[in-house]
Write a protein that holds these residues in place. Sequence first.
Motif, short mmCIF file in Angstrom:
data_model
loop_
_atom_site.label_atom_id
_atom_site.label_comp_id
_atom_site.label_asym_id
_atom_site.label_seq_id
_atom_site.Cartn_x
_atom_site.Cartn_y
_atom_site.Cartn_z
N TYR A 75 23.59 26.73 36.27
CA TYR A 75 23.57 25.57 37.17
C TYR A 75 23.46 26.01 38.62
O TYR A 75 22.62 25.51 39.38
CB TYR A 75 24.82 24.72 36.97
CG TYR A 75 24.96 23.63 38.01
CD1 TYR A 75 24.27 22.43 37.88
CD2 TYR A 75 25.75 23.82 39.15
CE1 TYR A 75 24.37 21.45 38.84
CE2 TYR A 75 25.86 22.84 40.11
CZ TYR A 75 25.17 21.65 39.95
OH TYR A 75 25.26 20.68 40.92
N TYR A 79 20.29 25.60 41.14
CA TYR A 79 20.53 24.72 42.28
C TYR A 79 20.19 25.44 43.58
O TYR A 79 19.51 24.89 44.46
CB TYR A 79 21.98 24.25 42.29
CG TYR A 79 22.30 23.29 43.41
CD1 TYR A 79 21.75 22.01 43.43
CD2 TYR A 79 23.14 23.66 44.45
CE1 TYR A 79 22.02 21.12 44.46
CE2 TYR A 79 23.43 22.78 45.48
CZ TYR A 79 22.87 21.52 45.47
OH TYR A 79 23.14 20.64 46.50
N TRP A 98 22.05 14.78 36.43
CA TRP A 98 22.85 15.27 35.31
C TRP A 98 23.84 14.25 34.74
O TRP A 98 24.02 14.22 33.51
CB TRP A 98 23.56 16.58 35.66
CG TRP A 98 24.60 16.57 36.73
CD1 TRP A 98 24.45 16.93 38.02
CD2 TRP A 98 26.00 16.21 36.58
NE1 TRP A 98 25.64 16.81 38.71
CE2 TRP A 98 26.60 16.38 37.85
CE3 TRP A 98 26.78 15.77 35.51
CZ2 TRP A 98 27.95 16.12 38.08
CZ3 TRP A 98 28.13 15.51 35.74
CH2 TRP A 98 28.70 15.69 37.00
N CYS A 155 18.21 22.48 36.83
CA CYS A 155 19.62 22.50 37.19
C CYS A 155 20.37 21.33 36.55
O CYS A 155 21.43 21.49 35.95
CB CYS A 155 19.73 22.45 38.71
SG CYS A 155 21.30 21.96 39.38
N TRP A 159 23.32 21.65 33.44
CA TRP A 159 24.72 21.20 33.51
C TRP A 159 25.01 20.12 32.46
O TRP A 159 26.08 20.11 31.86
CB TRP A 159 25.06 20.69 34.90
CG TRP A 159 26.53 20.40 35.01
CD1 TRP A 159 27.14 19.20 35.10
CD2 TRP A 159 27.57 21.38 35.00
NE1 TRP A 159 28.49 19.35 35.15
CE2 TRP A 159 28.81 20.67 35.10
CE3 TRP A 159 27.60 22.77 34.94
CZ2 TRP A 159 30.03 21.32 35.11
CZ3 TRP A 159 28.83 23.43 34.96
CH2 TRP A 159 30.02 22.70 35.04
#
Length: 293
Positions: A75, A79, A98, A155, A159
């Motif tokens: 993640y 990111y 997410w 990303c 997650w």
Amino acid sequence: MGRATLIGFSAVAMWALLALLTDASGDVPPFLLSAITFAIGTTVGLVARVVAPPAETVKIPPQVWIIGIAGLFGYHFFYFTALRNAPAVEASLIAYLWPLFIVLGSALMPGERLQWHHVAGAALGLAGTFLIVTRGSGLSFDSRYAFGYAMAGVCAFVWSAYSLLSRRFPAVPTSVVTWFCAATSLLSLICHFMLEETVLPATAGEWLAVAGLGLMPVGLAFYAWDIGVKRGNIQVLGAASYAAPLLSTLVLIATGFAEPTPAILLACVLITSGAVLAAKSLLFSRKPAAAKA
């Protein structure tokens, strides 16, 4: 289940301090900051093991290690990569898909039932987040930043996948997050040496901010989130996660780092309404009538 959901939401509340503490940490580059704070997060888990030792040793399946390390490190890696390759506003909004992915993906989980109010609540939360991230000024997607946008999407997927897959292993103790944090710290340090120039906090205040990050948003929050996604109502938790950017903005306003605007007020209404709608079955469930004698 309600208590576990509340514990999970405490992680969202702690993540609301992320922007404030990160800003207060000075010019520490992202991967170095991640390495230091996850090392502190590891210490949190080690202290917990000393204070309350695990009742029994549980064998951890290999896939859990993959899910945990890929989730926490992946993640942050994607990111940071997104922010390096795309404007922060657009990248952040894509990354904030997410919670919606969690709500929709929960329909694929054993024993879960996705209902309309879960999706509607998550959609309202996303709309509120849009207002916060864009400050009501709209978006400007540019094909030049396609790679950065893609990394933000990965990303968000990473997650949500970590959160949903963790639920498949409820018997795995939350203490295993200690080692996920340790691995993430080590991998972040490697990325730092490969990609960044070393800049440490310059003042005691900046070190305190780094310590605060490691204790809460990058420490206790991940342990609380593990409890929430494994034992709580994951649809409600997913929709309620949109409160993170709202709470973060309110913290910045309270500390003088941001100004209140009509867009933020509307975002507050949207996100709060979305969370209540998603949780309506928990908040307004009818108790069964007492049996007549």
